[in-house]
Design a protein around this motif. Structure first.
Motif, PDB file in Angstrom:
ATOM      1  N   PHE A  36       0.833  -1.197   0.000  1.00  0.00           N
ATOM      2  CA  PHE A  36       0.000   0.000   0.000  1.00  0.00           C
ATOM      3  C   PHE A  36       0.875   1.259   0.000  1.00  0.00           C
ATOM      4  O   PHE A  36       0.671   2.171  -0.799  1.00  0.00           O
ATOM      5  CB  PHE A  36      -0.922  -0.015   1.225  1.00  0.00           C
ATOM      6  N   ILE A  37       1.875   1.265   0.869  1.00  0.00           N
ATOM      7  CA  ILE A  37       2.776   2.423   0.962  1.00  0.00           C
ATOM      8  C   ILE A  37       3.578   2.581  -0.325  1.00  0.00           C
ATOM      9  O   ILE A  37       3.731   3.695  -0.831  1.00  0.00           O
ATOM     10  CB  ILE A  37       3.695   2.297   2.194  1.00  0.00           C
ATOM     11  N   GLN A  38       4.079   1.479  -0.869  1.00  0.00           N
ATOM     12  CA  GLN A  38       4.831   1.561  -2.133  1.00  0.00           C
ATOM     13  C   GLN A  38       3.956   2.129  -3.250  1.00  0.00           C
ATOM     14  O   GLN A  38       4.418   2.938  -4.053  1.00  0.00           O
ATOM     15  CB  GLN A  38       5.354   0.187  -2.532  1.00  0.00           C
ATOM     16  N   GLY A  39       2.696   1.717  -3.291  1.00  0.00           N
ATOM     17  CA  GLY A  39       1.780   2.226  -4.306  1.00  0.00           C
ATOM     18  C   GLY A  39       1.547   3.716  -4.156  1.00  0.00           C
ATOM     19  O   GLY A  39       1.533   4.463  -5.141  1.00  0.00           O
ATOM     20  N   LYS A  40       1.367   4.172  -2.928  1.00  0.00           N
ATOM     21  CA  LYS A  40       1.149   5.604  -2.687  1.00  0.00           C
ATOM     22  C   LYS A  40       2.400   6.407  -3.016  1.00  0.00           C
ATOM     23  O   LYS A  40       2.312   7.493  -3.594  1.00  0.00           O
ATOM     24  CB  LYS A  40       0.735   5.852  -1.224  1.00  0.00           C
ATOM     25  N   LEU A  41       3.564   5.885  -2.652  1.00  0.00           N
ATOM     26  CA  LEU A  41       4.801   6.591  -2.944  1.00  0.00           C
ATOM     27  C   LEU A  41       5.039   6.711  -4.453  1.00  0.00           C
ATOM     28  O   LEU A  41       5.477   7.750  -4.932  1.00  0.00           O
ATOM     29  CB  LEU A  41       5.998   5.907  -2.283  1.00  0.00           C
ATOM     30  N   VAL A  80       2.951   9.502  -5.790  1.00  0.00           N
ATOM     31  CA  VAL A  80       3.500  10.816  -5.445  1.00  0.00           C
ATOM     32  C   VAL A  80       4.674  11.148  -6.360  1.00  0.00           C
ATOM     33  O   VAL A  80       4.790  12.253  -6.866  1.00  0.00           O
ATOM     34  CB  VAL A  80       3.934  10.866  -3.962  1.00  0.00           C
ATOM     35  N   ILE A  81       5.526  10.172  -6.572  1.00  0.00           N
ATOM     36  CA  ILE A  81       6.703  10.377  -7.427  1.00  0.00           C
ATOM     37  C   ILE A  81       6.275  10.667  -8.865  1.00  0.00           C
ATOM     38  O   ILE A  81       6.780  11.585  -9.514  1.00  0.00           O
ATOM     39  CB  ILE A  81       7.657   9.162  -7.356  1.00  0.00           C
ATOM     40  N   LEU A  82       5.323   9.905  -9.379  1.00  0.00           N
ATOM     41  CA  LEU A  82       4.857  10.101 -10.751  1.00  0.00           C
ATOM     42  C   LEU A  82       4.136  11.443 -10.931  1.00  0.00           C
ATOM     43  O   LEU A  82       4.260  12.079 -11.964  1.00  0.00           O
ATOM     44  CB  LEU A  82       3.931   8.970 -11.187  1.00  0.00           C
ATOM     45  N   SER A  83       3.401  11.866  -9.915  1.00  0.00           N
ATOM     46  CA  SER A  83       2.653  13.119 -10.044  1.00  0.00           C
ATOM     47  C   SER A  83       3.558  14.343  -9.923  1.00  0.00           C
ATOM     48  O   SER A  83       3.218  15.419 -10.375  1.00  0.00           O
ATOM     49  CB  SER A  83       1.543  13.203  -9.003  1.00  0.00           C
TER      50      SER A  83
END
Length: 79
Positions: free
Chosen positions: A66-71, A74-77
């Motif tokens: 879940f955290i990896q997906g959120k990170l 954030v990085i892509l945006s």
């Protein structure tokens, strides 16, 4: 002690195993899915215990993914 399931519960267990294998799930998601399938509370708890014991359901692994997906979002945006 091994959990014994009825014939109907075995079918539900197979469905929930597939549900958990498709992507990481938390206990709440699995409970919601089980209740949507009209599974009793005792059967739901037994199935969740079975899934945890057989590593289909792992809260630590779910949290990490879940955290990896959120990170990554954030990085892509920010690019």
């Amino acid at each position: 002690m091994p959990i014994s399931f009825t014939k109907d519960d075995k079918i539900i267990v197979e469905k929930i195993q597939s549900y958990c294998l498709y992507q990481e799930r938390c206990v709440k998601e699995v409970k919601n899915k089980l209740f949507s399938l009209k599974v009793s509370l005792k059967s739901a708890n037994d199935i969740i215990e079975y899934l945890i014991d057989n590593d289909y359901l792992n809260e630590a692994r779910y949290t990490k993914m879940f955290i990896q997906g959120k990170l990554s979002l954030v990085i892509l945006s920010s690019v």
